[in-house]
Design an enzyme around this catalytic site. Structure first.
Site, PDB file in Angstrom:
ATOM      1  N   CYS A   1       1.000  -1.119  -0.605  1.00  0.00           N
ATOM      2  CA  CYS A   1      -0.377   0.037   0.047  1.00  0.00           C
ATOM      3  C   CYS A   1       1.022   1.124  -0.055  1.00  0.00           C
ATOM      4  O   CYS A   1       1.613   1.420   0.826  1.00  0.00           O
ATOM      5  CB  CYS A   1      -0.752  -0.073   0.895  1.00  0.00           C
ATOM      6  SG  CYS A   1      -1.761  -1.421   0.890  1.00  0.00           S
TER       7      CYS A   1
ATOM      8  N   ARG B   1       4.307   0.026  -4.419  1.00  0.00           N
ATOM      9  CA  ARG B   1       4.266  -1.071  -3.003  1.00  0.00           C
ATOM     10  C   ARG B   1       2.661  -2.059  -3.034  1.00  0.00           C
ATOM     11  O   ARG B   1       2.471  -2.418  -1.862  1.00  0.00           O
ATOM     12  CB  ARG B   1       3.763   0.065  -2.178  1.00  0.00           C
ATOM     13  CG  ARG B   1       5.201   1.165  -1.974  1.00  0.00           C
ATOM     14  CD  ARG B   1       4.170   2.027  -1.302  1.00  0.00           C
ATOM     15  NE  ARG B   1       5.149   1.613   0.400  1.00  0.00           N
ATOM     16  CZ  ARG B   1       6.143   1.408   1.539  1.00  0.00           C
ATOM     17  NH1 ARG B   1       7.032   1.596   0.815  1.00  0.00           N
ATOM     18  NH2 ARG B   1       5.182   0.908   2.387  1.00  0.00           N
TER      19      ARG B   1
ATOM     20  N   TRP C   1      -2.500  -3.160  -1.674  1.00  0.00           N
ATOM     21  CA  TRP C   1      -2.175  -4.383  -2.461  1.00  0.00           C
ATOM     22  C   TRP C   1      -3.524  -4.888  -0.749  1.00  0.00           C
ATOM     23  O   TRP C   1      -2.615  -4.507   0.677  1.00  0.00           O
ATOM     24  CB  TRP C   1      -0.765  -4.544  -2.165  1.00  0.00           C
ATOM     25  CG  TRP C   1      -0.088  -5.691  -1.614  1.00  0.00           C
ATOM     26  CD1 TRP C   1       0.299  -6.178  -2.475  1.00  0.00           C
ATOM     27  CD2 TRP C   1      -0.382  -6.572  -0.749  1.00  0.00           C
ATOM     28  NE1 TRP C   1       0.440  -8.091  -2.646  1.00  0.00           N
ATOM     29  CE2 TRP C   1       0.081  -7.973  -1.778  1.00  0.00           C
ATOM     30  CE3 TRP C   1      -0.418  -7.973   0.842  1.00  0.00           C
ATOM     31  CZ2 TRP C   1       0.700  -9.492  -0.976  1.00  0.00           C
ATOM     32  CZ3 TRP C   1      -0.505  -8.495   1.366  1.00  0.00           C
ATOM     33  CH2 TRP C   1       0.398  -9.087   0.655  1.00  0.00           C
TER      34      TRP C   1
ATOM     35  N   ASN D   1      -1.954   2.252   5.225  1.00  0.00           N
ATOM     36  CA  ASN D   1      -1.046   1.033   4.987  1.00  0.00           C
ATOM     37  C   ASN D   1      -1.644   0.408   6.586  1.00  0.00           C
ATOM     38  O   ASN D   1      -0.602   0.377   7.480  1.00  0.00           O
ATOM     39  CB  ASN D   1       0.299   1.322   4.827  1.00  0.00           C
ATOM     40  CG  ASN D   1       1.507   0.576   4.249  1.00  0.00           C
ATOM     41  OD1 ASN D   1       1.216  -0.363   4.053  1.00  0.00           O
ATOM     42  ND2 ASN D   1       2.555   0.570   4.408  1.00  0.00           N
ATOM     43  N   GLY D   2      -1.346  -1.084   5.828  1.00  0.00           N
ATOM     44  CA  GLY D   2      -1.273  -1.865   7.317  1.00  0.00           C
ATOM     45  C   GLY D   2      -1.964  -3.028   8.268  1.00  0.00           C
ATOM     46  O   GLY D   2      -3.198  -2.792   6.983  1.00  0.00           O
TER      47      GLY D   2
ATOM     48  N   GLU E   1      17.770 -18.338  -6.013  1.00  0.00           N
ATOM     49  CA  GLU E   1      17.729 -16.471  -6.072  1.00  0.00           C
ATOM     50  C   GLU E   1      17.315 -16.521  -7.872  1.00  0.00           C
ATOM     51  O   GLU E   1      16.011 -16.225  -7.403  1.00  0.00           O
ATOM     52  CB  GLU E   1      19.117 -15.896  -5.964  1.00  0.00           C
ATOM     53  CG  GLU E   1      18.636 -14.770  -6.190  1.00  0.00           C
ATOM     54  CD  GLU E   1      17.458 -13.986  -5.897  1.00  0.00           C
ATOM     55  OE1 GLU E   1      16.421 -14.188  -5.171  1.00  0.00           O
ATOM     56  OE2 GLU E   1      17.248 -12.759  -6.595  1.00  0.00           O
TER      57      GLU E   1
ATOM     58  N   LYS F   1      13.264 -15.667  -8.775  1.00  0.00           N
ATOM     59  CA  LYS F   1      13.160 -14.524  -9.604  1.00  0.00           C
ATOM     60  C   LYS F   1      12.072 -15.291 -11.136  1.00  0.00           C
ATOM     61  O   LYS F   1      10.952 -14.285 -11.508  1.00  0.00           O
ATOM     62  CB  LYS F   1      14.398 -14.440 -10.481  1.00  0.00           C
ATOM     63  CG  LYS F   1      15.657 -12.828  -9.671  1.00  0.00           C
ATOM     64  CD  LYS F   1      15.008 -11.616  -9.207  1.00  0.00           C
ATOM     65  CE  LYS F   1      14.829 -11.743  -8.252  1.00  0.00           C
ATOM     66  NZ  LYS F   1      14.673 -11.460  -7.059  1.00  0.00           N
TER      67      LYS F   1
ATOM     68  N   GLU G   1       8.502 -15.505  -9.274  1.00  0.00           N
ATOM     69  CA  GLU G   1       8.299 -14.339  -9.004  1.00  0.00           C
ATOM     70  C   GLU G   1       7.385 -13.807 -10.895  1.00  0.00           C
ATOM     71  O   GLU G   1       5.905 -12.707 -10.529  1.00  0.00           O
ATOM     72  CB  GLU G   1       9.141 -12.616  -8.471  1.00  0.00           C
ATOM     73  CG  GLU G   1       9.275 -13.185  -7.468  1.00  0.00           C
ATOM     74  CD  GLU G   1      10.506 -12.714  -6.419  1.00  0.00           C
ATOM     75  OE1 GLU G   1      10.157 -12.421  -5.111  1.00  0.00           O
ATOM     76  OE2 GLU G   1      11.842 -12.376  -7.664  1.00  0.00           O
TER      77      GLU G   1
ATOM     78  N   HIS H   1      17.780 -36.689  -4.053  1.00  0.00           N
ATOM     79  CA  HIS H   1      17.223 -37.063  -2.686  1.00  0.00           C
ATOM     80  C   HIS H   1      15.411 -36.639  -3.242  1.00  0.00           C
ATOM     81  O   HIS H   1      14.428 -36.262  -2.453  1.00  0.00           O
ATOM     82  CB  HIS H   1      16.892 -36.448  -1.620  1.00  0.00           C
ATOM     83  CG  HIS H   1      18.504 -37.148  -1.832  1.00  0.00           C
ATOM     84  ND1 HIS H   1      18.691 -38.017  -1.636  1.00  0.00           N
ATOM     85  CD2 HIS H   1      19.667 -36.838  -1.349  1.00  0.00           C
ATOM     86  CE1 HIS H   1      20.230 -38.702  -0.718  1.00  0.00           C
ATOM     87  NE2 HIS H   1      20.588 -37.570  -1.012  1.00  0.00           N
TER      88      HIS H   1
ATOM     89  N   LYS I   1       6.447  -5.084  -3.504  1.00  0.00           N
ATOM     90  CA  LYS I   1       8.136  -4.703  -3.295  1.00  0.00           C
ATOM     91  C   LYS I   1       8.492  -4.485  -1.703  1.00  0.00           C
ATOM     92  O   LYS I   1       9.615  -4.867  -1.380  1.00  0.00           O
ATOM     93  CB  LYS I   1       8.464  -3.572  -3.831  1.00  0.00           C
ATOM     94  CG  LYS I   1       9.891  -3.374  -3.764  1.00  0.00           C
ATOM     95  CD  LYS I   1      10.306  -2.709  -5.253  1.00  0.00           C
ATOM     96  CE  LYS I   1      11.982  -2.913  -4.382  1.00  0.00           C
ATOM     97  NZ  LYS I   1      12.089  -4.283  -4.903  1.00  0.00           N
TER      98      LYS I   1
HETATM   99  C1  G6P Z   1       9.058  -8.636  -1.236  1.00  0.00           C
HETATM  100  C2  G6P Z   1       9.885  -8.438  -2.263  1.00  0.00           C
HETATM  101  C3  G6P Z   1      10.913  -9.341  -2.112  1.00  0.00           C
HETATM  102  C4  G6P Z   1      12.340  -8.954  -1.489  1.00  0.00           C
HETATM  103  C5  G6P Z   1      11.076  -9.693  -0.390  1.00  0.00           C
HETATM  104  C6  G6P Z   1      12.370  -8.709   1.845  1.00  0.00           C
HETATM  105  O1  G6P Z   1       8.474 -10.156  -0.754  1.00  0.00           O
HETATM  106  O2  G6P Z   1       8.650  -8.836  -3.250  1.00  0.00           O
HETATM  107  O3  G6P Z   1      11.654  -8.723  -3.466  1.00  0.00           O
HETATM  108  O4  G6P Z   1      12.699  -9.983  -1.849  1.00  0.00           O
HETATM  109  O5  G6P Z   1       9.691  -9.191   0.149  1.00  0.00           O
HETATM  110  O6  G6P Z   1      12.160  -7.532   1.257  1.00  0.00           O
HETATM  111  P1  G6P Z   1      13.240  -6.754   1.894  1.00  0.00           P
HETATM  112  O7  G6P Z   1      12.634  -4.718   1.473  1.00  0.00           O
HETATM  113  O8  G6P Z   1      13.315  -6.746   3.700  1.00  0.00           O
HETATM  114  O9  G6P Z   1      14.634  -7.015   1.182  1.00  0.00           O
END
Ligand code: G6P
Length: 612
Positions: free
Chosen positions: A2, A27, A73, A99-100, A485, A489, A492, A508, A607
């Site tokens: 948000c 956000r 969001w 937001n929250g 990672e 990616k 996502e 395994h 994000k």
């Molecule tokens: C969200 C984002 C990710 C990020 C994670 C942790 O899930 O989509 O890209 O890695 O939060 O966020 P931070 O700001 O704590 O690194």
């Protein structure tokens, strides 16, 4: 999670609010809305992204110089027109953006319903604005005081801005848990979830603290107080953010721009911290905690998402270089599992945004138990750096694409510097090896530059596999977190199912998935367990899997077996993640693009996750 924007001043509020929402769209982007007071309270909101709202308001009355706006969001209630913010009170005189999460909204709602309140949405936010109205009407208070009294009844997290038709010269803001920054202009005020919507108008800002509220009245100075009614003196700060960093700068997407920025973002992370002449690493922010780190019985890395993967690389680095035991924890698990924490522990919290709710809560818990808490964050002035004892900023610049890229390489860079600094102090590394590694680290930006030249090769591989339904990513040692990672990616932004695994663990379980349609990305540099990874490749080939191998320049052995190779420069084993991650970022970018996905704003994600 948000985005909030608000304006009060002489200018027209709408253009400022909409531009601000675009900046904050990372956000959350499932619905958005705006409320502007101009005699009446004009409120427009709809499901979808901010440009949908822009179309929706065309031809409508949007004039006025006080307003609030929100991009959502969803937490409580579906993303739809009604649940979108702002929400209004029953009498329509008050509006709120939030937001929250208000955790006790259920009992509050029941109580208000008994008193005749009718709710239109399923949100916790609407309950809060009705509560404020109820208090205002019953206790005959002004808007600021009504907000303050209401917040004392609220359990949960919030960043809110409230406006009132009857006091249309005031913005009332408050926060607990979720971030809020106030920009002070010349006779005008801006409020936002982060500084990006504010920086082009003013650089003078105040970051609200938890349980603090601001009363912003036209023609007057900012007034700050706690929600328990104790007056606070504002602490003004200057923003140093570069405005260009908030634009795409000729790239088609923020994500691509941020991938290509990595030579410079990693350089920025190291700037002023490596003295190449005497080969010394110095992280000024944690100098006072060097001894604490050297003597630590254990180091705990706490993070979520991509930052957690950086923490895993950190575990390999710290244990190898400093010989201090390291545990890497998901913040969300750590905070709820009653972990053993002692005063001899050092917790390193890693977060790009510095706002992740779980990481923040885990820090607070570890702090209570006496551990020393250090932070590795990207966003200057965010909550985590303010909650930790000390730390190091990554200085990667604003990361706007929702999928994290440059933040990861900068986090790994800081972790490498930290590990080297502690190892030297502790004497767990020889001077010559230390200097060799410092020099090697200093070369990394150039090697990332070289790695980025694989873009065309990666794009061609993406075209070949864009329709695959599953991907497996394998790596060993330092490259196991890289595999995780890489898989994250792809998930996502392309919505392809992908799993990251330690290469040897494949037999395994995941080996059962391998057939001729299964692309397997293997990180196989000529370092570490190279021969073992070669055997893992053979295991995949024997089952007709398709191998996409990330190899060291000049490699011939893997090339013979693999269907595709992507060459990366030869670097020290512990620095491979800094280069090997790059082609994996590019691979997911191209696949997502070819599948028509929204690369910068993937579905369902946000994000900055400021709720649990
Ligand atoms: C969200 C984002 C990710 C990020 C994670 C942790 O899930 O989509 O890209 O890695 O939060 O966020 P931070 O700001 O704590 O690194």
């Amino acid at each position: 999670m948000c985005g909030i924007v608000a304006y009060l001043g002489e200018k027209q509020a709408y253009p400022i609010l909409i531009k601000g929402l675009h900046r904050l769209e990372y956000r959350g982007y499932d619905s958005s809305g705006v409320a502007i007071i101009n005699g009446s309270m004009n409120l427009y909101k709809c499901k979808g992204k901010v440009n949908k709202l822009e179309n929706f308001v065309k031809g409508k009355n949007i004039s006025g110089s006080i307003g609030i706006a929100h991009t959502r969001w969803a937490t409580h209630g579906q993303p739809n027109d009604i649940n979108a913010h702002p929400h209004t009170s029953q009498n329509g005189k008050l509006s709120i953006i939030h937001n929250g999460i208000i955790e006790n909204y259920g009992p509050l709602k029941e109580e208000l319903e008994k008193r005749g309140h009718i709710f239109l949405s399923e949100t916790d936010t609407e309950v809060l604005i009705h509560l404020i109205e109820d208090i205002q009407e019953n206790e005959k208070l002004d808007i600021a005081e009504s907000v303050r009294v209401a917040l004392n009844q609220v359990i949960g997290a919030y960043a809110i801005v409230v406006i009132s038709k009857e006091e249309d010269n005031k913005l009332i803001a408050a926060k607990k848990g979720s971030p809020l920054v106030i920009g002070i202009g010349d006779g005008e005020f801006y409020i936002a979830s982060d500084a990006t919507p504010i920086v082009e108008y003013t650089r003078k800002v105040v970051y609200l603290e938890d349980e603090e509220m601001a009363i912003l009245e036209k023609g007057k100075d900012i007034v700050l107080k706690s929600i328990s009614n104790i007056s606070h003196t504002p602490y003004f700060q200057q923003l140093t953010m570069n405005l260009d960093a908030l634009e795409k700068g000729g790239y088609e997407h923020f994500m691509l721009k941020e991938i290509f920025e990595q030579p410079s973002s990693v350089r920025e992370t190291m700037r002023g911290r490596i003295n190449i002449h005497d080969g010394i690493v110095k992280l000024g922010g944690i100098t006072d905690y060097k001894q604490k780190l050297v003597k630590a019985k254990r180091i705990l890395m706490i993070a979520c998402g991509t930052s957690w993967h950086a923490g895993l690389v950190g575990e390999y680095l710290f244990e190898e270089l400093t010989r201090i035991p390291v545990e890497v924890e998901y913040a969300s698990e750590f905070r709820y599992r009653n972990p053993v924490i002692t005063e001899d522990d050092v917790v390193i919290a890693i977060s790009q945004s510095g706002e992740t709710a779980d990481t923040l809560a885990a820090i607070k818990m570890a702090k209570k138990k006496g551990a020393t808490i250090l932070g590795i964050c990207n966003v200057v002035g965010s909550s985590i750096p303010r909650e930790t004892d000390a730390g190091s900023y990554t200085h990667a610049g604003p990361e706007i694409g929702v999928a994290s890229t440059k933040a990861f390489t900068s986090q790994v860079t800081i972790l490498t510097m930290m590990a080297l600094m502690i190892a030297r102090e502790k004497g767990s590394i020889t001077t010559s090896r230390y200097q060799q590694l410092v020099l090697a680290l200093e070369q990394i930006p150039k090697q990332i530059e070289e790695t980025l030249k694989t873009n065309d090769i990666v794009e061609a591989i993406a075209a070949r596999y864009k329709d695959s339904r599953n991907f497996l990513y394998l790596g060993r040692g330092y490259n196991f977190p890289v595999a995780l990672e890489g898989a994250l990616k792809l998930k996502e932004i392309s919505y392809i199912h992908a799993e990251g695994y330690p290469a040897a663990e494949m037999k395994h379980g995941p080996i059962a998935l391998i057939d001729k349609d299964m692309p397997v990305v293997i990180i196989a540099p000529r370092k570490g367990n190279y021969e073992k990874v070669v055997s893992n490749i053979q295991e995949v080939k024997a089952r007709s899997g398709k191998i996409i191998a990330v190899v060291s320049k000049g490699d011939t052995q893997v090339r013979e077996m693999a269907d595709h190779v992507i060459e990366i420069p030869c670097v020290e084993e512990m620095l491979v993640p800094l280069v090997a991650t790059i082609p994996l970022q590019l691979l997911s970018y191209h696949i997502a693009l070819m599948r028509g996905c929204n690369v910068d704003q993937p579905r369902n994600l946000a994000k900055s996750v400021t709720v649990e």
